[in-house]
Design a protein around this motif. Structure first.
Motif, PDB file in Angstrom:
ATOM      1  N   SER A 234      -5.117  37.370  16.694  1.00  0.00           N
ATOM      2  CA  SER A 234      -4.537  37.538  16.048  1.00  0.00           C
ATOM      3  C   SER A 234      -5.013  36.916  14.218  1.00  0.00           C
ATOM      4  O   SER A 234      -3.913  36.531  13.796  1.00  0.00           O
ATOM      5  CB  SER A 234      -3.548  36.682  16.131  1.00  0.00           C
ATOM      6  OG  SER A 234      -2.772  36.569  17.571  1.00  0.00           O
ATOM      7  N   LEU A 235      -5.858  35.827  14.105  1.00  0.00           N
ATOM      8  CA  LEU A 235      -6.604  35.102  12.978  1.00  0.00           C
ATOM      9  C   LEU A 235      -7.978  35.079  12.935  1.00  0.00           C
ATOM     10  O   LEU A 235      -8.146  34.976  11.831  1.00  0.00           O
ATOM     11  CB  LEU A 235      -6.401  33.302  14.221  1.00  0.00           C
ATOM     12  CG  LEU A 235      -5.795  32.309  14.305  1.00  0.00           C
ATOM     13  CD1 LEU A 235      -5.984  31.187  15.276  1.00  0.00           C
ATOM     14  CD2 LEU A 235      -4.584  32.357  13.842  1.00  0.00           C
ATOM     15  N   GLU A 236      -8.278  36.280  12.646  1.00  0.00           N
ATOM     16  CA  GLU A 236      -9.142  36.498  12.737  1.00  0.00           C
ATOM     17  C   GLU A 236      -9.241  36.997  10.979  1.00  0.00           C
ATOM     18  O   GLU A 236      -8.460  38.106  10.395  1.00  0.00           O
ATOM     19  CB  GLU A 236      -9.703  38.229  13.319  1.00  0.00           C
ATOM     20  CG  GLU A 236     -11.153  38.816  13.399  1.00  0.00           C
ATOM     21  CD  GLU A 236     -11.358  40.257  14.002  1.00  0.00           C
ATOM     22  OE1 GLU A 236     -10.037  40.308  14.285  1.00  0.00           O
ATOM     23  OE2 GLU A 236     -12.958  39.978  14.743  1.00  0.00           O
ATOM     24  N   ASN A 237     -10.120  36.424  11.036  1.00  0.00           N
ATOM     25  CA  ASN A 237     -10.454  36.062   8.968  1.00  0.00           C
ATOM     26  C   ASN A 237      -9.345  35.918   8.617  1.00  0.00           C
ATOM     27  O   ASN A 237      -9.466  35.884   7.400  1.00  0.00           O
ATOM     28  CB  ASN A 237     -10.599  37.943   9.072  1.00  0.00           C
ATOM     29  CG  ASN A 237     -12.363  38.640   8.991  1.00  0.00           C
ATOM     30  OD1 ASN A 237     -12.496  38.113   9.275  1.00  0.00           O
ATOM     31  ND2 ASN A 237     -11.848  40.146   9.841  1.00  0.00           N
ATOM     32  N   ARG A 238      -9.085  35.139   8.635  1.00  0.00           N
ATOM     33  CA  ARG A 238      -7.284  34.709   7.938  1.00  0.00           C
ATOM     34  C   ARG A 238      -7.127  32.884   7.830  1.00  0.00           C
ATOM     35  O   ARG A 238      -6.764  32.639   7.130  1.00  0.00           O
ATOM     36  CB  ARG A 238      -6.319  34.269   8.712  1.00  0.00           C
ATOM     37  CG  ARG A 238      -6.028  35.856   9.144  1.00  0.00           C
ATOM     38  CD  ARG A 238      -5.092  36.309   9.242  1.00  0.00           C
ATOM     39  NE  ARG A 238      -3.573  36.440   9.468  1.00  0.00           N
ATOM     40  CZ  ARG A 238      -1.989  36.129  10.073  1.00  0.00           C
ATOM     41  NH1 ARG A 238      -2.414  36.770  11.523  1.00  0.00           N
ATOM     42  NH2 ARG A 238      -1.171  36.673   9.249  1.00  0.00           N
ATOM     43  N   ILE A 239      -8.881  32.496   8.631  1.00  0.00           N
ATOM     44  CA  ILE A 239      -9.044  30.944   8.812  1.00  0.00           C
ATOM     45  C   ILE A 239      -9.846  30.641   7.747  1.00  0.00           C
ATOM     46  O   ILE A 239      -9.852  28.834   8.216  1.00  0.00           O
ATOM     47  CB  ILE A 239      -8.471  30.069   9.967  1.00  0.00           C
ATOM     48  CG1 ILE A 239      -9.191  30.868  10.949  1.00  0.00           C
ATOM     49  CG2 ILE A 239      -7.578  30.406  10.453  1.00  0.00           C
ATOM     50  CD1 ILE A 239      -9.459  29.711  12.150  1.00  0.00           C
ATOM     51  N   GLY A 240     -11.268  31.344   7.719  1.00  0.00           N
ATOM     52  CA  GLY A 240     -12.209  30.767   7.042  1.00  0.00           C
ATOM     53  C   GLY A 240     -13.374  29.813   7.967  1.00  0.00           C
ATOM     54  O   GLY A 240     -13.599  29.036   7.205  1.00  0.00           O
ATOM     55  N   TYR A 241     -12.979  30.498   8.766  1.00  0.00           N
ATOM     56  CA  TYR A 241     -14.435  29.556  10.133  1.00  0.00           C
ATOM     57  C   TYR A 241     -15.063  30.965  10.771  1.00  0.00           C
ATOM     58  O   TYR A 241     -13.513  31.750  11.089  1.00  0.00           O
ATOM     59  CB  TYR A 241     -13.716  29.047  11.062  1.00  0.00           C
ATOM     60  CG  TYR A 241     -12.924  27.477  10.940  1.00  0.00           C
ATOM     61  CD1 TYR A 241     -13.834  26.464  10.727  1.00  0.00           C
ATOM     62  CD2 TYR A 241     -11.922  27.305   9.761  1.00  0.00           C
ATOM     63  CE1 TYR A 241     -13.971  25.074   9.670  1.00  0.00           C
ATOM     64  CE2 TYR A 241     -11.161  26.507   9.852  1.00  0.00           C
ATOM     65  CZ  TYR A 241     -11.535  25.287   9.896  1.00  0.00           C
ATOM     66  OH  TYR A 241     -11.191  23.768   9.206  1.00  0.00           O
ATOM     67  N   ASP A 242     -16.192  30.594  11.118  1.00  0.00           N
ATOM     68  CA  ASP A 242     -16.898  31.376  12.085  1.00  0.00           C
ATOM     69  C   ASP A 242     -16.357  30.817  13.224  1.00  0.00           C
ATOM     70  O   ASP A 242     -16.166  29.858  13.038  1.00  0.00           O
ATOM     71  CB  ASP A 242     -17.837  31.175  12.325  1.00  0.00           C
ATOM     72  CG  ASP A 242     -18.976  31.851  12.784  1.00  0.00           C
ATOM     73  OD1 ASP A 242     -18.430  32.780  13.307  1.00  0.00           O
ATOM     74  OD2 ASP A 242     -20.036  31.538  13.106  1.00  0.00           O
ATOM     75  N   THR A 243     -15.496  32.095  14.386  1.00  0.00           N
ATOM     76  CA  THR A 243     -15.108  31.433  15.781  1.00  0.00           C
ATOM     77  C   THR A 243     -15.808  31.607  16.678  1.00  0.00           C
ATOM     78  O   THR A 243     -16.221  32.941  16.750  1.00  0.00           O
ATOM     79  CB  THR A 243     -13.604  31.905  14.812  1.00  0.00           C
ATOM     80  OG1 THR A 243     -13.364  32.018  14.372  1.00  0.00           O
ATOM     81  CG2 THR A 243     -13.006  31.659  16.825  1.00  0.00           C
ATOM     82  N   ARG A 244     -15.478  31.169  17.939  1.00  0.00           N
ATOM     83  CA  ARG A 244     -16.019  30.928  18.615  1.00  0.00           C
ATOM     84  C   ARG A 244     -14.849  30.858  20.129  1.00  0.00           C
ATOM     85  O   ARG A 244     -13.954  30.379  19.715  1.00  0.00           O
ATOM     86  CB  ARG A 244     -17.537  30.464  19.106  1.00  0.00           C
ATOM     87  CG  ARG A 244     -18.330  30.428  17.793  1.00  0.00           C
ATOM     88  CD  ARG A 244     -18.814  31.924  18.657  1.00  0.00           C
ATOM     89  NE  ARG A 244     -20.474  32.189  18.290  1.00  0.00           N
ATOM     90  CZ  ARG A 244     -20.510  32.303  16.577  1.00  0.00           C
ATOM     91  NH1 ARG A 244     -19.519  32.644  16.771  1.00  0.00           N
ATOM     92  NH2 ARG A 244     -21.708  32.483  16.406  1.00  0.00           N
ATOM     93  N   ILE A 245     -14.753  31.702  21.223  1.00  0.00           N
ATOM     94  CA  ILE A 245     -14.593  31.112  22.379  1.00  0.00           C
ATOM     95  C   ILE A 245     -14.550  30.265  23.714  1.00  0.00           C
ATOM     96  O   ILE A 245     -15.611  30.672  23.671  1.00  0.00           O
ATOM     97  CB  ILE A 245     -13.676  32.717  22.739  1.00  0.00           C
ATOM     98  CG1 ILE A 245     -13.322  33.315  21.582  1.00  0.00           C
ATOM     99  CG2 ILE A 245     -13.102  32.710  24.499  1.00  0.00           C
ATOM    100  CD1 ILE A 245     -12.167  34.547  21.940  1.00  0.00           C
ATOM    101  N   THR A 246     -14.206  29.280  24.243  1.00  0.00           N
ATOM    102  CA  THR A 246     -14.511  28.921  25.532  1.00  0.00           C
ATOM    103  C   THR A 246     -13.429  29.070  26.391  1.00  0.00           C
ATOM    104  O   THR A 246     -12.179  28.758  25.895  1.00  0.00           O
ATOM    105  CB  THR A 246     -14.689  27.450  25.453  1.00  0.00           C
ATOM    106  OG1 THR A 246     -15.711  27.750  24.337  1.00  0.00           O
ATOM    107  CG2 THR A 246     -15.250  27.007  26.344  1.00  0.00           C
TER     108      THR A 246
END
Ligand code: F6P
Length: 319
Positions: A234-246
């Motif tokens: 839902s937040l993909e490419n919208r918050i300006g960070y490379d994202t990781r999941i834990t």
């Protein structure tokens, strides 16, 4: 009352051993014979009931998990299963039963009392802190410390790489673990089942903060609200960070209990024995404004805990 038994049921939580220890030791000191039931209600149905001595519970307070072991028992949900359990208790001449567990286990204890008039007393033991009429359950504090420690570590690497981390916590239908761990680690956002999330508003806010120079972003999501993967999508490419999941998973249920949990469990375990002896049956030991009180189990089950919205608002204000 001469013979009492204790069991742990449902998901384990740190501090259950301290509660078992207190039930056994206070029971023995009061001149009772105390029995431990292995594997929760399943073990009760199978008659896995063994006598416990003062020394059997030596050195267990600091141990995570439960020495009596636990189970989620489908058979106990049936009338027939509960009848078998009642028969086993009567065969062993058990006059009273202490049940340590979460909502499902306490509901089971209530029904056992209603159907078979077996004196029961409950101790709230669950990491979820979703049980009504008590400020805290045994295991919550240790779980929160585990989660806070994990998030703190993720924050380190998030800052180094200027990344966002989406951290999924347990809690079943409750957002308590996510909310309190998010608040106490300064997470940028907390997503809980009790409050609908608007991903447009959230992503705009996080992007704005990123543009202003923020170098990390922690989003804590409770499993009952969404999976970390759903949030990431839902937040993909919208918050300006490379994202990781834990996904923290069952690490949240283990570990040596904190001093808070050891104390709470010891107080509740001792009070559970007093409640059985005083005829205060079908009650749950609860923490209310620092004191241990006995609340009718029916009232506990009828009053599910709701999320403290002032904490939610505070988490938002401080993020
Ligand atoms: O109730 C405790 C809990 O850890 C919940 O937070 C979680 O949803 C559930 O138990 C997991 O259950 P299990 O260990 O059976 O997968």
């Amino acid at each position: 009352m001469k013979r009492i038994a204790v069991l742990t049921s449902g998901g384990d939580s740190p501090g259950m051993n301290a509660a078992i220890r207190a039930v056994v030791r206070v029971g023995v000191r009061k001149g009772l014979e105390v029995f431990g039931v292995e594997r929760g209600f399943c073990g009760l149905i199978e008659g896995r009931i063994k006598k416990m001595s003062f020394n059997d519970v030596a050195g267990i307070m600091e141990k995570g998990g439960t020495i009596l072991r636990s189970s989620r028992c489908e058979e106990f949900r049936t009338t027939e299963g509960r009848k078998k359990a009642a028969v086993k208790l009567r065969e062993h001449n058990i006059d009273g039963l202490v049940v340590i567990g979460g909502e499902g286990s306490l509901t089971g204890a209530l029904i056992l009392y209603e159907e078979h008039t077996i004196p029961v007393v409950g101790i709230p033991g669950t990491i979820d802190n979703d049980i009504g009429m008590t400020d805290m359950c045994v295991g919550v504090d240790t779980c929160l410390n585990t989660v806070v420690d994990a998030i703190q570590k993720l924050k380190d690497t998030a800052s180094s790489h200027e990344r966002a981390f989406i951290v999924e916590t347990m809690g079943r239908e409750s957002g308590y673990i996510a909310l309190v761990s998010g608040l106490t680690t300064g997470a940028e956002a907390v997503i809980v089942p009790e409050v609908p999330v608007n991903y447009d508003t959230l992503s705009s806010r996080l992007l704005e903060e990123r543009k202003r120079g923020k170098i990390n972003c922690i989003i804590v999501v409770a499993e009952g609200a969404a999976s970390a993967y759903e949030v990431a999508r839902s937040l993909e490419n919208r918050i300006g960070y490379d994202t990781r999941i834990t996904i923290l998973g069952h690490v949240q249920r283990g570990g040596s209990p904190t001093a808070f949990d050891r104390l709470l469990a010891s107080r509740m375990g001792a009070q559970a024995v007093h409640a059985l002896l005083n005829g205060d049956h079908c009650t749950m030991m609860a923490l209310e404004l620092g004191k241990i009180v006995h609340v009718p189990l029916k009232k506990v089950i009828e009053n599910k805990k709701t999320l403290d919205m002032s904490l939610y608002n505070l988490a938002y204000q401080l993020s």
